[in-house]
Design a protein around this motif. Sequence first.
Motif, PDB file in Angstrom:
ATOM      1  N   GLY A  15       0.808  -1.278   0.046  1.00  0.00           N
ATOM      2  CA  GLY A  15      -0.179   0.001  -0.070  1.00  0.00           C
ATOM      3  C   GLY A  15       0.714   1.330   0.016  1.00  0.00           C
ATOM      4  O   GLY A  15       2.141   1.297   0.048  1.00  0.00           O
ATOM      5  N   GLY A  16       0.221   2.405   0.247  1.00  0.00           N
ATOM      6  CA  GLY A  16       0.701   3.671  -0.264  1.00  0.00           C
ATOM      7  C   GLY A  16       1.647   4.071   1.154  1.00  0.00           C
ATOM      8  O   GLY A  16       2.794   4.736   0.928  1.00  0.00           O
ATOM      9  N   ILE A  17       1.563   3.426   2.284  1.00  0.00           N
ATOM     10  CA  ILE A  17       2.331   3.860   3.437  1.00  0.00           C
ATOM     11  C   ILE A  17       3.349   2.659   3.537  1.00  0.00           C
ATOM     12  O   ILE A  17       4.672   2.732   3.780  1.00  0.00           O
ATOM     13  CB  ILE A  17       1.641   4.046   4.594  1.00  0.00           C
ATOM     14  N   GLY A  18       2.945   1.582   3.859  1.00  0.00           N
ATOM     15  CA  GLY A  18       3.744   0.249   3.751  1.00  0.00           C
ATOM     16  C   GLY A  18       4.734   0.190   2.795  1.00  0.00           C
ATOM     17  O   GLY A  18       6.119   0.147   3.153  1.00  0.00           O
ATOM     18  N   ARG A  19       4.428   0.362   1.319  1.00  0.00           N
ATOM     19  CA  ARG A  19       5.502   0.438   0.509  1.00  0.00           C
ATOM     20  C   ARG A  19       6.783   1.655   0.464  1.00  0.00           C
ATOM     21  O   ARG A  19       7.977   1.161   0.416  1.00  0.00           O
ATOM     22  CB  ARG A  19       4.791   0.595  -0.878  1.00  0.00           C
ATOM     23  N   THR A  73       9.517  -5.987  16.438  1.00  0.00           N
ATOM     24  CA  THR A  73       8.766  -4.662  16.188  1.00  0.00           C
ATOM     25  C   THR A  73       7.812  -5.017  14.751  1.00  0.00           C
ATOM     26  O   THR A  73       8.329  -5.374  13.900  1.00  0.00           O
ATOM     27  CB  THR A  73       9.545  -3.677  15.762  1.00  0.00           C
ATOM     28  N   MET A  74       6.539  -4.257  15.050  1.00  0.00           N
ATOM     29  CA  MET A  74       5.738  -4.810  13.844  1.00  0.00           C
ATOM     30  C   MET A  74       5.132  -3.034  13.665  1.00  0.00           C
ATOM     31  O   MET A  74       4.605  -2.384  14.320  1.00  0.00           O
ATOM     32  CB  MET A  74       4.314  -5.395  14.294  1.00  0.00           C
ATOM     33  N   LEU A  75       5.384  -2.666  12.097  1.00  0.00           N
ATOM     34  CA  LEU A  75       4.487  -1.621  11.607  1.00  0.00           C
ATOM     35  C   LEU A  75       3.077  -2.053  11.375  1.00  0.00           C
ATOM     36  O   LEU A  75       2.927  -2.984  10.432  1.00  0.00           O
ATOM     37  CB  LEU A  75       5.056  -0.904  10.439  1.00  0.00           C
ATOM     38  N   LEU A  76       2.191  -1.581  12.099  1.00  0.00           N
ATOM     39  CA  LEU A  76       0.775  -1.861  11.836  1.00  0.00           C
ATOM     40  C   LEU A  76      -0.163  -0.935  11.145  1.00  0.00           C
ATOM     41  O   LEU A  76      -0.376   0.352  11.679  1.00  0.00           O
ATOM     42  CB  LEU A  76      -0.142  -2.336  13.183  1.00  0.00           C
ATOM     43  N   VAL A  77       0.201  -0.963   9.856  1.00  0.00           N
ATOM     44  CA  VAL A  77      -0.638   0.149   8.975  1.00  0.00           C
ATOM     45  C   VAL A  77      -1.981  -0.052   9.057  1.00  0.00           C
ATOM     46  O   VAL A  77      -2.553  -1.306   8.751  1.00  0.00           O
ATOM     47  CB  VAL A  77      -0.125  -0.134   7.483  1.00  0.00           C
ATOM     48  N   TRP A 171      -2.818  19.355   5.823  1.00  0.00           N
ATOM     49  CA  TRP A 171      -2.733  18.045   5.388  1.00  0.00           C
ATOM     50  C   TRP A 171      -1.175  17.566   5.435  1.00  0.00           C
ATOM     51  O   TRP A 171      -0.237  18.333   5.544  1.00  0.00           O
ATOM     52  CB  TRP A 171      -3.118  18.202   3.962  1.00  0.00           C
ATOM     53  N   VAL A 172      -0.837  16.168   5.688  1.00  0.00           N
ATOM     54  CA  VAL A 172       0.354  15.815   5.532  1.00  0.00           C
ATOM     55  C   VAL A 172       0.446  14.861   4.095  1.00  0.00           C
ATOM     56  O   VAL A 172      -0.359  14.040   3.885  1.00  0.00           O
ATOM     57  CB  VAL A 172       0.491  15.183   6.777  1.00  0.00           C
ATOM     58  N   SER A 173       1.752  14.778   3.724  1.00  0.00           N
ATOM     59  CA  SER A 173       2.271  13.533   2.702  1.00  0.00           C
ATOM     60  C   SER A 173       2.473  12.370   3.270  1.00  0.00           C
ATOM     61  O   SER A 173       3.043  12.228   4.108  1.00  0.00           O
ATOM     62  CB  SER A 173       3.115  14.364   1.906  1.00  0.00           C
ATOM     63  N   ARG A 174       2.173  11.299   2.267  1.00  0.00           N
ATOM     64  CA  ARG A 174       2.417  10.148   2.779  1.00  0.00           C
ATOM     65  C   ARG A 174       3.921  10.105   2.855  1.00  0.00           C
ATOM     66  O   ARG A 174       4.318   9.016   3.432  1.00  0.00           O
ATOM     67  CB  ARG A 174       1.831   9.160   1.594  1.00  0.00           C
ATOM     68  N   ASP A 175       4.660  10.735   1.912  1.00  0.00           N
ATOM     69  CA  ASP A 175       6.227  10.591   2.229  1.00  0.00           C
ATOM     70  C   ASP A 175       6.395  11.047   3.357  1.00  0.00           C
ATOM     71  O   ASP A 175       7.644  10.320   3.938  1.00  0.00           O
ATOM     72  CB  ASP A 175       6.780  11.527   0.947  1.00  0.00           C
ATOM     73  N   ASP A 176       6.242  12.038   3.771  1.00  0.00           N
ATOM     74  CA  ASP A 176       6.565  12.493   5.385  1.00  0.00           C
ATOM     75  C   ASP A 176       6.132  11.554   6.517  1.00  0.00           C
ATOM     76  O   ASP A 176       6.906  11.433   7.159  1.00  0.00           O
ATOM     77  CB  ASP A 176       5.841  13.871   5.621  1.00  0.00           C
ATOM     78  N   VAL A 177       5.008  10.981   6.311  1.00  0.00           N
ATOM     79  CA  VAL A 177       4.611  10.164   7.407  1.00  0.00           C
ATOM     80  C   VAL A 177       5.520   8.952   7.110  1.00  0.00           C
ATOM     81  O   VAL A 177       5.949   8.159   8.217  1.00  0.00           O
ATOM     82  CB  VAL A 177       3.047   9.544   6.986  1.00  0.00           C
ATOM     83  N   ALA A 178       5.714   8.386   6.093  1.00  0.00           N
ATOM     84  CA  ALA A 178       6.773   7.248   5.953  1.00  0.00           C
ATOM     85  C   ALA A 178       8.085   7.607   6.404  1.00  0.00           C
ATOM     86  O   ALA A 178       8.672   6.674   7.110  1.00  0.00           O
ATOM     87  CB  ALA A 178       6.978   6.886   4.238  1.00  0.00           C
ATOM     88  N   ASP A 179       8.638   8.648   6.238  1.00  0.00           N
ATOM     89  CA  ASP A 179       9.836   9.058   6.602  1.00  0.00           C
ATOM     90  C   ASP A 179       9.979   9.097   8.224  1.00  0.00           C
ATOM     91  O   ASP A 179      10.741   8.583   8.866  1.00  0.00           O
ATOM     92  CB  ASP A 179      10.319  10.463   6.429  1.00  0.00           C
ATOM     93  N   VAL A 180       8.781   9.581   8.600  1.00  0.00           N
ATOM     94  CA  VAL A 180       8.636   9.599  10.258  1.00  0.00           C
ATOM     95  C   VAL A 180       8.697   7.918  10.582  1.00  0.00           C
ATOM     96  O   VAL A 180       9.518   7.530  11.836  1.00  0.00           O
ATOM     97  CB  VAL A 180       7.523  10.187  10.898  1.00  0.00           C
ATOM     98  N   ALA A 181       7.699   7.394  10.213  1.00  0.00           N
ATOM     99  CA  ALA A 181       7.905   5.941  10.578  1.00  0.00           C
ATOM    100  C   ALA A 181       8.975   5.112  10.429  1.00  0.00           C
ATOM    101  O   ALA A 181       9.151   4.250  11.580  1.00  0.00           O
ATOM    102  CB  ALA A 181       6.506   5.094   9.674  1.00  0.00           C
TER     103      ALA A 181
END
Length: 295
Positions: A15-19, A73-77, A171-181
């Motif tokens: 998906g958009g975040i996990g990928r 550790t698990m990332l639960l999207v 609003w926040v971008s998926r790229d920024d969310v992924a960077d933080v995650a």
Amino acid sequence: MSRTGSPIAVTGATGGIGRRVAARLGARRRNQRLIVRDLAAAPAVVGADIEQIGPAGYRDTAGMVNALRGTETMLLVSGRESAQRVVEHAEAVQAAVQAGVQRIVYTSFLGADPDATFTFAQDHYATEQLIRETGLAYTFLRNSQYLDYVPRLVGADGVIRGPAGQGRIAWVSRDDVADVAAAVLAAADGVHDGQTYDLTGREAHTMAWAAEQLSAATGREITFRNQGVQEAYESRAHLPAADFELDGWITSYVAVGTGEMDVVADTVERIAGHPAQDLPDWLAQNPESWAHLRS
């Protein structure tokens, strides 16, 4: 260079975040295990293990337990919107417990609360509680609405309609969310345990402002028209959507109007190490997102 650490389990890896998270962990040369339903859609990340679960997704308990064994550790999207999303999340959380996972990083939503106006934010709060009750270490990433969604708010006539009034949202971008995650997942043990982070853009703006930015990007006049709640339901009654979907769509606007989304946090800059994207920059960098508005 060898890869480091015990495998990090990344759910929703197609998906958009996990990928995006998988790519960033790969760049950090972190061991990871990508959990997917469709092997053909799994991202190509050098050195990543891939585990397939059944079409039931998070409700494939046996498959989830097997996929998670050996990870700490698990990332639960969060799962896609559904009437049973909390149940699905509960199954995934219990699978993590059974598999011996020690930490869960969960992609939640801004203002998650049992009394949140936005109905899906209530689901996210319920999931956070399920995770807390396990006693495992956790980090909650409470994302604002995604920048990706803004062009999709526009109707065929060039109008954004909804009961948001003059409310503001960052609003926040998926790229920024992924960077933080990715930064949270790769951090030293305990650094982010027990933390709840709001993930937003740099500034909060109105829907009318968003329409202006879309107009500038597309060269087409795009406007925002405020609706009453009843009018919002009536204008969407023709759509092939379940009641829970309509409730979610409409209350997402209402939550903006009430001020519940008027939150600006520095999490992206503080943890990812760079400023959060804003809408004008994002539109300039992602023209494919609004190409349909030019026709």
